[in-house]
Design a protein around this motif. Sequence first.
Motif, PDB file in Angstrom:
ATOM      1  N   SER A 160      -7.478   6.782  -3.741  1.00 27.70           N
ATOM      2  CA  SER A 160      -7.355   5.347  -3.484  1.00 27.70           C
ATOM      3  C   SER A 160      -6.040   5.026  -2.770  1.00 27.70           C
ATOM      4  O   SER A 160      -6.004   4.180  -1.862  1.00 27.70           O
ATOM      5  CB  SER A 160      -7.441   4.568  -4.803  1.00 27.70           C
TER       6      SER A 160
ATOM      7  N   SER B 104       0.834  -1.210   0.000  1.00 30.68           N
ATOM      8  CA  SER B 104       0.000   0.000   0.000  1.00 30.68           C
ATOM      9  C   SER B 104       0.863   1.251   0.000  1.00 30.68           C
ATOM     10  O   SER B 104       0.561   2.230  -0.697  1.00 30.68           O
ATOM     11  CB  SER B 104      -0.922   0.004   1.227  1.00 30.68           C
TER      12      SER B 104
ATOM     13  N   SER C 141      -6.347   6.118   0.865  1.00 31.70           N
ATOM     14  CA  SER C 141      -7.236   5.220   1.614  1.00 31.70           C
ATOM     15  C   SER C 141      -6.554   3.897   1.925  1.00 31.70           C
ATOM     16  O   SER C 141      -6.672   3.369   3.042  1.00 31.70           O
ATOM     17  CB  SER C 141      -8.511   4.976   0.800  1.00 31.70           C
ATOM     18  N   ALA C 142      -5.832   3.350   0.938  1.00 36.39           N
ATOM     19  CA  ALA C 142      -5.127   2.087   1.167  1.00 36.39           C
ATOM     20  C   ALA C 142      -4.049   2.240   2.237  1.00 36.39           C
ATOM     21  O   ALA C 142      -3.900   1.386   3.126  1.00 36.39           O
ATOM     22  CB  ALA C 142      -4.506   1.594  -0.137  1.00 36.39           C
TER      23      ALA C 142
END
Length: 213
Positions: free
Chosen positions: A150, A95, A153-154
């Motif tokens: 994204s 991530s 968030s990851a």
Amino acid sequence: MVTGRKTTSCDEEMAECKALENGTTTTSTGQAAKSSAQLGALLRKADVAHVCLRLLCMASSVTALSFMLTAQQASTVTIYGFHLPVYSKWSFSESFEYLVAITAAVTVHSLLQLLINGSRLLRKSPMIPSRNHAWLSFAGDQVFAYAMMSAGSAASGVSNLNRTGIRHTPLPNFCKPLNIFCDHIAISIGFTFLSCLLLATSAVQNVIWLSNN
């Protein structure tokens, strides 16, 4: 004598009419020039704001990238009375690697846009020369904004796991011994979401230009 007086009166009236017409024309021209100058100043301010937005976006993405790349720390953690050495680095998480890749891409994108817009501002050229350019810029900003969202968030999920431990498993809060690492990660994620917001704002500017042109 009467004819001479009438001719003189007509000449005077014609002169007055011409003077009034000239005055009206001059006033209209002055108002048009003033309106044009005000519109030019307004567009100039909008162009400067656009360049500043690109600069902020680039600075934010560079900050996010820098803090993530420097996120590493070695320490010890106690589990059931055993002192175990731990070493944490951003490259150990997929991530975080994803966030690094996206922030690097956004940095390059923002730098290119900043150079293009800055050169146009210095040459006093239109910031958005055509609708095709506006659509292309809008699409790029939208794609990168969603990518940054994204990635942030990851990375947030991994960071939250490090701060709270794993539920139903007696693991400690790893951010206590690795506080510097976790702080760098948190700052990087914060600036990642800020870059996402700035990219979305730039996309909105393109939408406004497209709706008015």
